[in-house]
Write a protein that holds these residues in place. Structure first.
Motif, PDB file in Angstrom:
ATOM      1  N   ALA A  16      80.958 -66.407  11.725  1.00 36.60           N
ATOM      2  CA  ALA A  16      81.683 -66.713  10.479  1.00 36.60           C
ATOM      3  C   ALA A  16      81.583 -68.189  10.094  1.00 36.60           C
ATOM      4  N   GLY A  17      80.905 -68.985  10.941  1.00 42.17           N
ATOM      5  CA  GLY A  17      80.679 -70.384  10.584  1.00 42.17           C
ATOM      6  C   GLY A  17      81.495 -71.384  11.375  1.00 42.17           C
ATOM      7  N   TYR A  18      82.388 -70.913  12.249  1.00 38.80           N
ATOM      8  CA  TYR A  18      83.133 -71.870  13.094  1.00 38.80           C
ATOM      9  C   TYR A  18      82.153 -72.584  14.008  1.00 38.80           C
ATOM     10  N   ARG A  19      82.397 -73.874  14.205  1.00 41.36           N
ATOM     11  CA  ARG A  19      81.566 -74.650  15.130  1.00 41.36           C
ATOM     12  C   ARG A  19      82.428 -75.384  16.148  1.00 41.36           C
ATOM     13  N   HIS A  20      83.651 -74.926  16.321  1.00 41.35           N
ATOM     14  CA  HIS A  20      84.620 -75.659  17.148  1.00 41.35           C
ATOM     15  C   HIS A  20      85.481 -74.619  17.872  1.00 41.35           C
ATOM     16  N   ILE A  21      85.501 -74.724  19.195  1.00 41.50           N
ATOM     17  CA  ILE A  21      86.263 -73.787  20.027  1.00 41.50           C
ATOM     18  C   ILE A  21      87.225 -74.588  20.894  1.00 41.50           C
ATOM     19  N   ASP A  22      88.474 -74.121  20.927  1.00 40.80           N
ATOM     20  CA  ASP A  22      89.505 -74.812  21.722  1.00 40.80           C
ATOM     21  C   ASP A  22      89.990 -73.916  22.848  1.00 40.80           C
ATOM     22  N   THR A  23      89.662 -74.314  24.105  1.00 42.60           N
ATOM     23  CA  THR A  23      90.155 -73.566  25.249  1.00 42.60           C
ATOM     24  C   THR A  23      90.875 -74.548  26.185  1.00 42.60           C
ATOM     25  N   ALA A  24      91.229 -74.082  27.379  1.00 42.43           N
ATOM     26  CA  ALA A  24      91.908 -74.918  28.378  1.00 42.43           C
ATOM     27  C   ALA A  24      91.739 -74.217  29.712  1.00 42.43           C
ATOM     28  N   ALA A  25      91.784 -75.012  30.797  1.00 40.14           N
ATOM     29  CA  ALA A  25      91.648 -74.411  32.130  1.00 40.14           C
ATOM     30  C   ALA A  25      92.709 -73.321  32.328  1.00 40.14           C
ATOM     31  N   ILE A  26      93.928 -73.594  31.870  1.00 45.01           N
ATOM     32  CA  ILE A  26      95.033 -72.674  32.113  1.00 45.01           C
ATOM     33  C   ILE A  26      94.892 -71.356  31.318  1.00 45.01           C
ATOM     34  N   TYR A  27      94.040 -71.324  30.309  1.00 47.85           N
ATOM     35  CA  TYR A  27      93.858 -70.063  29.562  1.00 47.85           C
ATOM     36  C   TYR A  27      93.029 -69.061  30.371  1.00 47.85           C
ATOM     37  N   LYS A  28      92.366 -69.571  31.384  1.00 51.19           N
ATOM     38  CA  LYS A  28      91.580 -68.727  32.287  1.00 51.19           C
ATOM     39  C   LYS A  28      90.530 -67.884  31.551  1.00 51.19           C
ATOM     40  N   ASN A  29      89.967 -68.480  30.509  1.00 50.89           N
ATOM     41  CA  ASN A  29      88.906 -67.754  29.809  1.00 50.89           C
ATOM     42  C   ASN A  29      87.682 -68.637  29.518  1.00 50.89           C
ATOM     43  N   GLU A  30      87.577 -69.750  30.255  1.00 47.19           N
ATOM     44  CA  GLU A  30      86.433 -70.642  30.004  1.00 47.19           C
ATOM     45  C   GLU A  30      85.105 -69.931  30.277  1.00 47.19           C
ATOM     46  N   GLU A  31      85.096 -69.039  31.277  1.00 52.43           N
ATOM     47  CA  GLU A  31      83.823 -68.352  31.567  1.00 52.43           C
ATOM     48  C   GLU A  31      83.395 -67.469  30.400  1.00 52.43           C
ATOM     49  N   GLY A  32      84.360 -66.768  29.839  1.00 53.40           N
ATOM     50  CA  GLY A  32      84.064 -65.906  28.681  1.00 53.40           C
ATOM     51  C   GLY A  32      83.611 -66.717  27.485  1.00 53.40           C
ATOM     52  N   VAL A  33      84.275 -67.854  27.274  1.00 56.08           N
ATOM     53  CA  VAL A  33      83.861 -68.738  26.173  1.00 56.08           C
ATOM     54  C   VAL A  33      82.420 -69.190  26.420  1.00 56.08           C
ATOM     55  N   GLY A  34      82.139 -69.564  27.657  1.00 56.26           N
ATOM     56  CA  GLY A  34      80.790 -70.028  28.009  1.00 56.26           C
ATOM     57  C   GLY A  34      79.734 -68.951  27.754  1.00 56.26           C
ATOM     58  N   ARG A  35      80.063 -67.722  28.144  1.00 56.98           N
ATOM     59  CA  ARG A  35      79.087 -66.633  27.920  1.00 56.98           C
ATOM     60  C   ARG A  35      78.839 -66.430  26.428  1.00 56.98           C
ATOM     61  N   ALA A  36      79.909 -66.462  25.656  1.00 61.06           N
ATOM     62  CA  ALA A  36      79.758 -66.247  24.209  1.00 61.06           C
ATOM     63  C   ALA A  36      78.928 -67.357  23.575  1.00 61.06           C
ATOM     64  N   ILE A  37      79.143 -68.591  24.025  1.00 57.45           N
ATOM     65  CA  ILE A  37      78.373 -69.713  23.472  1.00 57.45           C
ATOM     66  C   ILE A  37      76.888 -69.545  23.806  1.00 57.45           C
ATOM     67  N   LYS A  38      76.646 -69.153  25.049  1.00 54.32           N
ATOM     68  CA  LYS A  38      75.264 -68.981  25.488  1.00 54.32           C
ATOM     69  C   LYS A  38      74.558 -67.893  24.664  1.00 54.32           C
ATOM     70  N   ASP A  39      75.297 -66.805  24.414  1.00 51.25           N
ATOM     71  CA  ASP A  39      74.706 -65.689  23.679  1.00 51.25           C
ATOM     72  C   ASP A  39      74.571 -65.955  22.183  1.00 51.25           C
ATOM     73  N   ALA A  40      75.293 -66.972  21.703  1.00 50.04           N
ATOM     74  CA  ALA A  40      75.328 -67.185  20.244  1.00 50.04           C
ATOM     75  C   ALA A  40      73.983 -67.645  19.710  1.00 50.04           C
ATOM     76  N   GLY A  41      73.196 -68.278  20.585  1.00 47.31           N
ATOM     77  CA  GLY A  41      71.849 -68.675  20.175  1.00 47.31           C
ATOM     78  C   GLY A  41      71.822 -69.800  19.152  1.00 47.31           C
ATOM     79  N   ILE A  42      72.878 -70.623  19.132  1.00 45.28           N
ATOM     80  CA  ILE A  42      72.786 -71.808  18.272  1.00 45.28           C
ATOM     81  C   ILE A  42      72.743 -73.050  19.156  1.00 45.28           C
ATOM     82  N   GLY A  43      72.234 -74.122  18.595  1.00 47.57           N
ATOM     83  CA  GLY A  43      72.023 -75.339  19.374  1.00 47.57           C
ATOM     84  C   GLY A  43      73.337 -75.885  19.912  1.00 47.57           C
ATOM     85  N   ARG A  44      73.307 -76.368  21.151  1.00 45.56           N
ATOM     86  CA  ARG A  44      74.506 -76.950  21.760  1.00 45.56           C
ATOM     87  C   ARG A  44      75.106 -78.056  20.885  1.00 45.56           C
ATOM     88  N   GLU A  45      74.207 -78.858  20.287  1.00 45.03           N
ATOM     89  CA  GLU A  45      74.704 -80.017  19.529  1.00 45.03           C
ATOM     90  C   GLU A  45      75.449 -79.600  18.252  1.00 45.03           C
TER      91      GLU A  45
END
Ligand code: NDP
Length: 258
Positions: free
Chosen positions: A27-56
């Motif tokens: 949908a065009g978001y380029r900013h994700i806000d997580t935290a260690a305590i949310y216990k979902n950093e791994e899921g966020v990481g997988r989604a970013i990896k699969d998104a296929g857009i440049g890290r920068e």
């Protein structure tokens, strides 16, 4: 730093956060806000990896949790978060809460991570003016962001003014007051005028007040509509009407007692 991001608190680390981050990036978001305590950093990481857009192109924030406060413990916690997210660097790393007697050492570790290039920027969350003043006494590096509870019932004007004067960007958590502000009549009337929904009015009000905003939703249609904020503009009078809804009312904890 993008003005709008997706907050992912309370999403589970599996399908829920993966689908939400994927939908948000689509949908065009380029900013994700997580935290260690949310216990979902791994899921966020997988989604970013699969998104296929440049890290920068992406701006990723995470936060060090209170239990890990201290210098060495923060450095270790960072490394754990970074690995879970699967990223070489973080865009923004935050001290999650100003835990008395502990946040200075924690911030010192953040400064080190910044100097070493592991994080592009460092900041704080839930800091009152007196916490920010304390940091100023001890550090050269100003936090670039203060992420605090902010919505029409809690506008934190003195803090906002202080942050502006010191070059600290205010960022709104629980910008929708966790859904509790959305049937407020003033907001509904403005929404009707623009053919928008109340959440869009509140989020647009954030932007016009120069506050970065990170609404959370795990429903695709809301993720899309919460980002549809850039084809209308509130009048100064409407912004003031929403400002006037302030009652210094929190849905979260007060940083001085948490
Ligand atoms: P929000 O104010 O973003 O509200 C989220 C709630 O509103 C959810 O129940 C969501 O339900 C619902 N919602 C979202 N969009 C709409 C819409 N368009 N219409 C109606 N309801 C909607 O609350 P959060 O507390 O999640 O805050 C946002 C983010 O801020 C967090 O996810 C987290 O990243 C951060 N945060 C940081 C804190 C800190 O201490 N630094 C503390 C708290 C939050 P649904 O998902 O079903 O759509």
């Amino acid at each position: 730093m993008p003005w709008l991001g997706l907050g992912v608190w309370k999403m589970d680390s599996g399908q829920e956060v993966e689908a939400s981050v994927r939908d948000a990036i689509e949908a065009g978001y380029r900013h994700i806000d997580t935290a260690a305590i949310y216990k979902n950093e791994e899921g966020v990481g997988r989604a970013i990896k699969d998104a296929g857009i440049g890290r920068e192109e992406l701006f990723v924030t995470t936060k060090v949790w209170n239990d890990d406060f201290g210098y060495e413990t923060t450095l270790r916690a960072f490394e754990e978060s970074r690995k879970k997210l699967g990223l070489d660097y973080l865009d923004l790393y935050l001290v999650h809460w100003p835990v008395t007697g502990k946040y200075l050492e924690t911030y010192r570790a953040l400064e080190k991570l910044y100097q070493d290039g592991y994080v592009r920027s460092i900041g704080v969350s839930n800091f009152h003016i007196h916490h920010l003043e304390d940091l100023k006494q001890h550090f050269e590096t100003t936090p670039v962001v203060n992420q605090v509870e902010y919505h029409p019932r809690l506008t934190q004007k003195p803090l906002h003014t202080y942050c502006r004067e010191h070059g600290i960007q205010l960022e709104a958590w629980s910008p929708l007051m966790q859904g509790k502000i959305l049937d407020e009549p003033t907001i509904s009337a403005i929404a009707e005028k623009y053919g928008k929904n109340p959440a869009q009015i509140v989020l647009r009000w954030d932007l016009q007040n120069e506050v970065v905003t990170i609404p959370k939703s795990s429903r695709k249609e809301r993720i899309i509509s919460n980002a549809d904020l850039f084809d209308f503009e509130l009048t100064a009078e409407e912004v003031a009407q929403i400002d006037a809804l302030n009652q210094d009312q929190r849905v979260g904890r007060d940083p001085d007692t948490f």
